[in-house]
Design a protein around this motif. Structure first.
Motif: not given
Length: 163
Positions: A79-103
């Protein structure tokens, strides 16, 4: 997981694995405070997209084919000249510190370990620089909203380029 599903062994660590979105939601209701739970459950506006997404996911059926020969398979993509192991990724999630400090840092490390892209939310709990330090040699993506205040947008882009 096989033992848990097919042999009925319910007392081992694997019996605690989550296998569906509804199970994640049930567990989240137990461990998150009410404000965080409500934030992650809601959608924008009249929540039409949330309802449409749910109805589409409800139509997906996965048919397990146990012990089927699959040969040498690869989910690798470029994708965009970069190789990845699979055609998915971790999408943007706002304010993750609401769930965990290491977010977002933990999510970025998970993306790196799985060989998939990580997308930092424009409303992240941590800075782009923090993520750049956590996964320095792994591709990082950034969710950019074009704001009315163009200078602020340009500043966000400037920060992203340096990370």
């Amino acid at each position: 997981m096989f033992d848990t599903l097919f042999r009925g062994k319910r007392n081992d660590r694997r019996s605690r694995e989550v296998a569906s979105v509804s199970e994640y939601e049930s567990r989240a209701a137990v461990v998150l405070n009410r404000n965080a739970l409500d934030y992650f459950r809601c959608g924008a506006g009249a929540e039409q997209t949330t309802r449409l997404n749910r109805s589409r996911y409800d139509k997906i059926r996965i048919r397990p084919r146990c012990l089927a020969r699959v040969g040498n398979r690869s989910l690798a993509v470029s994708v965009l000249g970069l190789s990845y192991r699979m055609p998915i990724g971790i999408g943007p999630v706002a304010l993750q510190k609401l769930v965990h400090n290491d977010c977002e840092k933990a999510m970025a490390r998970a993306a790196r370990s799985m060989g998939v892209p990580f997308v930092l939310s424009a409303l992240s709990s941590v800075s782009m620089e923090d993520i750049a330090n956590v996964i320095p040699n792994h591709p990082k993506w950034f969710q950019l909203f074009i704001l009315k205040d163009r200078e602020l947008t340009e500043n966000l882009i400037g920060n992203e380029k340096s990370a």
